[in-house]
Design a protein around this motif. Sequence first.
Motif, PDB file in Angstrom:
ATOM      1  N   LEU A   1       0.855  -1.189   0.000  1.00 34.34           N
ATOM      2  CA  LEU A   1       0.000   0.000   0.000  1.00 34.34           C
ATOM      3  C   LEU A   1       0.887   1.233   0.000  1.00 34.34           C
ATOM      4  CD1 LEU A   1      -2.481  -1.180   2.765  1.00 34.34           C
ATOM      5  CD2 LEU A   1      -2.986  -1.011   0.335  1.00 34.34           C
ATOM      6  N   THR A   2       0.635   2.147  -0.893  1.00 34.11           N
ATOM      7  CA  THR A   2       1.447   3.362  -0.929  1.00 34.11           C
ATOM      8  C   THR A   2       1.007   4.318   0.179  1.00 34.11           C
ATOM      9  OG1 THR A   2      -0.038   4.567  -2.419  1.00 34.11           O
ATOM     10  CG2 THR A   2       1.653   3.169  -3.435  1.00 34.11           C
ATOM     11  N   GLY A   3       1.963   5.136   0.617  1.00 32.44           N
ATOM     12  CA  GLY A   3       1.653   6.124   1.649  1.00 32.44           C
ATOM     13  C   GLY A   3       0.593   7.094   1.186  1.00 32.44           C
TER      14      GLY A   3
ATOM     15  N   GLY B   1      -4.856   9.236   1.597  1.00 34.93           N
ATOM     16  CA  GLY B   1      -6.156   9.517   0.991  1.00 34.93           C
ATOM     17  C   GLY B   1      -7.285   8.805   1.722  1.00 34.93           C
ATOM     18  N   LEU B   2      -7.051   7.543   2.116  1.00 33.36           N
ATOM     19  CA  LEU B   2      -8.045   6.796   2.877  1.00 33.36           C
ATOM     20  C   LEU B   2      -8.319   7.465   4.221  1.00 33.36           C
ATOM     21  CD1 LEU B   2      -7.163   2.996   2.460  1.00 33.36           C
ATOM     22  CD2 LEU B   2      -9.180   4.178   1.595  1.00 33.36           C
TER      23      LEU B   2
ATOM     24  N   LYS C   1       3.666   8.009   6.076  1.00 34.25           N
ATOM     25  CA  LYS C   1       5.035   7.518   6.282  1.00 34.25           C
ATOM     26  C   LYS C   1       5.064   6.036   6.642  1.00 34.25           C
ATOM     27  CE  LYS C   1       6.895  11.970   7.837  1.00 34.25           C
ATOM     28  NZ  LYS C   1       7.342  12.746   9.021  1.00 34.25           N
ATOM     29  N   LYS C   2       4.077   5.570   7.413  1.00 36.55           N
ATOM     30  CA  LYS C   2       4.126   4.195   7.933  1.00 36.55           C
ATOM     31  C   LYS C   2       3.727   3.162   6.890  1.00 36.55           C
ATOM     32  CE  LYS C   2       3.751   5.337  12.779  1.00 36.55           C
ATOM     33  NZ  LYS C   2       3.074   5.125  14.067  1.00 36.55           N
ATOM     34  N   GLU C   3       2.923   3.569   5.897  1.00 34.21           N
ATOM     35  CA  GLU C   3       2.518   2.680   4.803  1.00 34.21           C
ATOM     36  C   GLU C   3       1.962   1.350   5.320  1.00 34.21           C
ATOM     37  OE1 GLU C   3       5.364   2.305   1.711  1.00 34.21           O
ATOM     38  OE2 GLU C   3       5.468   4.449   1.318  1.00 34.21           O
ATOM     39  N   SER C   4       1.085   1.429   6.304  1.00 35.98           N
ATOM     40  CA  SER C   4       0.444   0.249   6.873  1.00 35.98           C
ATOM     41  C   SER C   4      -0.995   0.603   7.207  1.00 35.98           C
ATOM     42  CB  SER C   4       1.186  -0.205   8.134  1.00 35.98           C
ATOM     43  OG  SER C   4       0.392  -1.089   8.876  1.00 35.98           O
TER      44      SER C   4
END
Length: 684
Positions: free
Chosen positions: A158-160, A165-166, A549-552
Amino acid sequence: MILCEKETAKKNFEIALGGITGNRSLITANDTFILESANGHLLSLVSPEAQVQIDKKEYYQKWNLKNLPWDKSDFGWKKEPIRTTYKNLKRIEKIANNTDAIIIATDNDPSGEGDLIGNEILSYLGWNKKAYRILFEDETKKSINRAFENLIDITDSLTGGYLKGLARERFDYFTMQYTRLATLLSMKKGYKYGIVRAGRLKSVIVDIVYQQEEAIRQYKRIPYYEARYVDDNGHMYSRTYKAGMDFRKFFSAEAVKEKNTLDDDVPEKTESLLLEKEPPMLPDLSTMNAELTKKGYTDIRKVYQKMYYQHYVSYPRTEDSVITKEQYNELRPLANKIADVVRVDKSLLTKFEIRDKHLGSSCAHGANRPGTRVPENMKEIERKFGTVGVAIYTYIAKSFLAICAEDYVYERKTAVLKNHPDYWSRYDKPVSQGFQIILGTKSIPKDFGKKATAFVYEGSNNKPNTPTQSFIFRYLKAKGIGTGATRVATLEELLVSTDKLKPLLYQKPDKSYSVTELGRLSAVLLQGSNISSADVTKMLQDLQKEVEKKESEEALDKIYEFFEMMFEVDLGIIQENAENLFETLGSPKQEYMEQKIPKIKHVEKHYVKVNGILESYKPSYGNHVFTSEELARLDRGEVIEYQQQVSKNGKTFNKTVRGRLAYQEYKGHKYLGFKPEMPSKGSV
């Protein structure tokens, strides 16, 4: 497939890549590509009652104070195609079925909007092949081709930007609770003015306007008087005032008495400093919008967007206030040509190195500036974009040209009075106008005079600022809230009136803003709450950056927790404000009443692929709502049966209904839906 955000972007990619289809090195040495575009968002989150299990549908559908706050664990975050873009989505799906990889080439928005648009399409298609993302500065040929050199593989990650956006989307979705809360509480107290909209940034802007109007309404001018001097060239001499000093009088007679003791005096220069001032920062869209609105121009944001599509100006929704060395070096050789178009003297453009003030080490898009396509003349701009386009290009071009000119140099002169040295005056005298010649020259004042005479000066406490565009945008910018384009778009939205929604603000003839009665109701209800706080809105933006930044996906939990804490506090504040509505607003005004608060109708749909094509059908028949298991069986083409209670001749009994999905026709309209089997003759 290369998926662009809009048709206009697709056309620019077509120019850059040499066609809608073709062969070139993208992922491998010789890939066959096809260009396709969305139309902004093709999907949207379904209504709250459609997000949850069937047994909780009624709970979330009803506007009831007892049903707040919502439980985030109930939500499935389901999306459905937007009705007007359904064909677009089906076209994308048809092409995707014949491709091995999708490259997301949507905008690289600061809010993550472009990532969200692309990834939600992948998710909806159930895409399980290779997927990539490209990030481009603008839609020029050079920028697009450079982006393909840095493909980002997002197949298994998943992109940052997508998560950011989510985070924004889901936070904004939860703020619907504020709208329900404010509307229900106001109705309960008799203020049936309509749906009381509330939300991130909207409520902040409404609060700014309301607070300024209240401050102006409550303002009482308190005059003060003091003895000052003025010389024969108009320079004023005064003493430095600090709280508690007694030379500032509240009665003019006392100041007159002191003035009468002061003899004429002689100014003496005490200091002369040579100072320099660098050109201002490049403007964002809100700064430009405010300045051009003062001159009577409208639709500035929309026209700027059209100019961007044709490369006359840079990316509109940037959050950057600086540009990189590369961006400057790309545009600097065009400065003379730009100067000719906006009639700026090219001999002023003698600064070739960018100043540190305007330089950024890394910028996604860079600050708003002219594009790399320079018009032949201003008639070209006017022919395509009208007088608004001329005003935009002139403003943006001169702002950039200013940083190519020399600093403004001036002499700061200070003088005191010979026999009363605690009286002083100061002025700035231009030495070298530099960039000011481009933006507007500074006038050259007269030097200090030869003789100064005492007089009584009348001043007062400062009157609060009128809520103009400039004031609102300066406030939001100082707080670090939103991009320039976001500020402009949100303010515009608050002025819009529809069949179901009334505006919260209106613009006066002097271009300042005022709250409508509904806006005043909203501001009073939300006063002191977190949703209307600029500082809390800034905290949310910072949290979104953490998520990026965390991309999670687990990082989204922080957003949920933040909202839950915020709403829990605000629930009490807004309820207390509702109790004081009559005291603050007076009795409800009949002329603003609505007989019935309009409800936003939601037609539920369930989606299924039929022969590889995405179709939809109603997830109910009559009074029966299909269960998840029944929907799954219908999707597979199976026959289902269920019991339905019917009444006949005063008796109630169960009837077995059997059927399956089928294409049907009603009044010439073909649709997919549940088709019951006809009962055999003689059966009940």
